[in-house]
Design a protein around this motif. Structure first.
Motif, PDB file in Angstrom:
ATOM      1  N   ILE A 111       1.405   2.361  11.994  1.00 13.24           N
ATOM      2  CA  ILE A 111      -0.228   3.217  12.491  1.00 13.24           C
ATOM      3  C   ILE A 111      -1.524   2.660  11.935  1.00 13.24           C
ATOM      4  O   ILE A 111      -1.269   2.941   9.904  1.00 13.24           O
ATOM      5  CB  ILE A 111      -0.022   4.312  12.499  1.00 13.24           C
ATOM      6  N   THR A 112      -2.127   2.024  11.787  1.00 13.21           N
ATOM      7  CA  THR A 112      -3.551   1.777  11.329  1.00 13.21           C
ATOM      8  C   THR A 112      -4.320   1.922  12.366  1.00 13.21           C
ATOM      9  O   THR A 112      -4.438   2.204  13.225  1.00 13.21           O
ATOM     10  CB  THR A 112      -3.532  -0.170   9.967  1.00 13.21           C
ATOM     11  N   LYS A 139      -4.519   8.143  13.353  1.00 17.91           N
ATOM     12  CA  LYS A 139      -4.128   7.852  13.189  1.00 17.91           C
ATOM     13  C   LYS A 139      -2.011   8.865  12.644  1.00 17.91           C
ATOM     14  O   LYS A 139      -1.655   9.574  13.508  1.00 17.91           O
ATOM     15  CB  LYS A 139      -3.779   7.269  12.508  1.00 17.91           C
ATOM     16  N   SER A 140      -2.533  10.110  11.958  1.00 15.42           N
ATOM     17  CA  SER A 140      -2.081  11.232  11.627  1.00 15.42           C
ATOM     18  C   SER A 140      -1.333  12.057  12.562  1.00 15.42           C
ATOM     19  O   SER A 140       0.073  12.149  12.363  1.00 15.42           O
ATOM     20  CB  SER A 140      -2.102  12.417  10.286  1.00 15.42           C
ATOM     21  N   LEU A 181       1.382  10.036  15.495  1.00 16.38           N
ATOM     22  CA  LEU A 181       2.347  10.542  14.345  1.00 16.38           C
ATOM     23  C   LEU A 181       3.082  10.977  14.577  1.00 16.38           C
ATOM     24  O   LEU A 181       4.192  11.808  15.117  1.00 16.38           O
ATOM     25  CB  LEU A 181       2.152   9.471  12.960  1.00 16.38           C
ATOM     26  N   SER A 212      -4.573  17.701  12.302  1.00 16.46           N
ATOM     27  CA  SER A 212      -5.126  16.679  11.279  1.00 16.46           C
ATOM     28  C   SER A 212      -6.076  17.494  10.802  1.00 16.46           C
ATOM     29  O   SER A 212      -6.945  17.911  11.254  1.00 16.46           O
ATOM     30  CB  SER A 212      -4.097  15.162  11.087  1.00 16.46           C
ATOM     31  N   THR A 214      -5.428  10.406   5.102  1.00 24.81           N
ATOM     32  CA  THR A 214      -4.011  10.238   4.593  1.00 24.81           C
ATOM     33  C   THR A 214      -3.853   8.851   3.646  1.00 24.81           C
ATOM     34  O   THR A 214      -5.341   7.686   3.987  1.00 24.81           O
ATOM     35  CB  THR A 214      -2.914   9.924   5.135  1.00 24.81           C
ATOM     36  N   THR A 228       3.437   7.353   4.887  1.00 28.09           N
ATOM     37  CA  THR A 228       4.561   8.144   5.584  1.00 28.09           C
ATOM     38  C   THR A 228       5.316   7.741   6.586  1.00 28.09           C
ATOM     39  O   THR A 228       4.687   7.048   7.604  1.00 28.09           O
ATOM     40  CB  THR A 228       3.386   9.841   5.999  1.00 28.09           C
ATOM     41  N   THR A 246       5.120   4.151   9.949  1.00 23.48           N
ATOM     42  CA  THR A 246       4.534   3.997   9.231  1.00 23.48           C
ATOM     43  C   THR A 246       3.146   4.567   8.730  1.00 23.48           C
ATOM     44  O   THR A 246       2.416   3.895   9.998  1.00 23.48           O
ATOM     45  CB  THR A 246       4.450   3.077   7.662  1.00 23.48           C
ATOM     46  N   ASP A 247       2.743   5.612   7.971  1.00 19.98           N
ATOM     47  CA  ASP A 247       1.536   6.240   8.538  1.00 19.98           C
ATOM     48  C   ASP A 247       0.461   5.180   7.014  1.00 19.98           C
ATOM     49  O   ASP A 247       1.039   5.589   6.740  1.00 19.98           O
ATOM     50  CB  ASP A 247       1.411   7.656   8.227  1.00 19.98           C
ATOM     51  N   THR A 248      -0.637   4.570   7.519  1.00 26.74           N
ATOM     52  CA  THR A 248      -1.286   3.970   6.368  1.00 26.74           C
ATOM     53  C   THR A 248      -2.856   4.836   6.606  1.00 26.74           C
ATOM     54  O   THR A 248      -3.338   5.007   7.414  1.00 26.74           O
ATOM     55  CB  THR A 248      -1.103   2.600   6.440  1.00 26.74           C
TER      56      THR A 248
END
Length: 383
Positions: free
Chosen positions: A222-223, A230-231, A234, A244, A251, A255, A269-271
């Motif tokens: 995820i970007t 994004k978070s 997710l 969030s 973030t 994660t 994957t959270d970035t």
């Protein structure tokens, strides 16, 4: 609360809140453009995220930034008067200042002068939680500070002694080229040590990716632009609480979660979020973390549909993805925050990006369609 690295000393950082004046230089043809106000509004958000109190805003219209003072001599005097009247602690420039510009403007204004890059680095230092994140932030700070050593002996103590990992303050105020060379050598040695530690952690993450690949688990990264949700998305996909923090760069540390999408299992994957003029020092320092995007099977690009400049934000993210060699990774665009976005904005975004999936991570609207799209992709990806 702005950190010691930005303000100068731990004592300065302990005061709440520090007062800041924003300053920007705009070319005449751009002075009234929407992008000008949006850029300053974003700088204000960045400053707010860093715990600063914005007391004034100054915009200078000229052909190009002055090579000595950024704003020009007359405007520098006006800026000094503004800072004095507002009892400001620092001035923040909406752009990256050269070492000469920062030093000269600081002498003219009489308070600490920093640029957008230093502000973003300070925010990253505040939000990094993992040991790897802290190492990468300190590495970026050193890369930023090295060209700015001359004439800034006091600033040296900020590197390694503020929020970042690394412990001892390695900049000792003192005259002479010999002292400066000693300080440069210590910073370079510290940077070398940081790079080795980051490389070790990167190898560990690479082994984890290899295990996922052997188990044939599709990977999604995820970007998107910072604060696009994004978070929250997710969390919604993983069945966790969707809320969030409503701050920029909430973030920084990746994660990774396993989620089930209509029977298909995949890792998401959270970035870190991107932003206009993301400092190249951060892109370099976070290279190992951003490998999660480069090596993903799919990029889930989350855009804030409620942002007036959503199209520009999407373009910015695409630029960063190409910069980190992730431009060729397949992408699925998600238009988030449709619960608060004007319908005509969402419609315009969908015309520009017909394949995009409109969702609201907050309410859950559209998330089921997104799950179906991810399931269909996972099925076709591993036939």
């Amino acid at each position: 609360m702005a950190g010691a690295w930005l303000l100068g000393t731990e004592a300065d950082a302990a005061r709440a809140p520090a007062k800041a004046v924003l300053v920007a230089v705009r070319e005449e043809e751009d002075a009234g453009a929407p992008g000008t106000e949006l850029s300053l509004a974003e700088l204000r958000r960045l400053a707010d995220t860093d715990g600063l109190d914005i007391v004034e805003q100054v915009v200078q219209v000229r052909g190009r930034p002055d090579p000595a003072t950024y704003v020009g001599s007359g405007k520098a005097d006006e800026l000094a008067a503004t800072a004095l009247r507002a009892d400001a602690d620092l001035v923040i420039a909406d752009g990256e200042l050269s070492p000469r510009q920062a030093r000269t403007l600081e002498e003219r204004v009489g308070v600490r002068v920093v640029d957008r890059t230093a502000l973003i680095l300070d925010i990253f230092a505040q939000h990094a939680r993992s040991s790897e994140g802290r190492l990468q932030v300190e590495l970026a700070q050193i890369a930023y500070q090295l060209p700015r050593l001359r004439g800034q002996g006091q600033a040296l103590s900020r590197v390694g002694g503020g929020r970042v990992a690394g412990g001892a303050g390695i900049g000792v105020r003192g005259p002479g080229e010999m002292r400066l060379e000693t300080q440069r050598r210590k910073l370079r040695q510290r940077a070398g040590s940081l790079r080795r530690r980051v490389a070790e952690l990167a190898k560990r993450r690479e082994r984890t990716r290899d295990r996922r690949a052997r188990n044939r688990v599709p990977s999604v990264a995820i970007t998107g632009y910072t604060n696009a949700g994004k978070s929250a998305l997710l969390n919604r996909l993983a069945g966790a609480r969707a809320g969030s923090a409503d701050v920029l760069f909430a973030t920084l540390d990746p994660t990774v979660r396993r989620i089930d999408a209509e029977g298909a299992t995949l890792t998401v994957t959270d970035t870190v979020g991107f932003v206009r003029h993301l400092p190249h020092q951060l892109v370099d320092a976070f290279g190992s973390t951003l490998e999660e995007v480069r090596h993903a099977d799919l990029v889930l690009h989350v855009a804030d549909a409620s942002a007036p400049d959503a199209l520009d934000q999407i373009t910015t993210v695409h630029g960063v993805l190409h910069e980190i060699d992730a431009g060729e990774v397949p992408e699925l665009l998600v238009l988030n925050k449709t619960d608060i976005a004007p319908p005509e904005w969402v419609a315009a975004l969908r015309r520009a990006h017909p394949e995009a999936v409109p969702v609201s991570a907050l309410t859950g609207d559209g998330v089921e369609e997104l799950r179906n799209r991810l399931a269909a992709w996972a099925g076709s990806h591993h036939r």
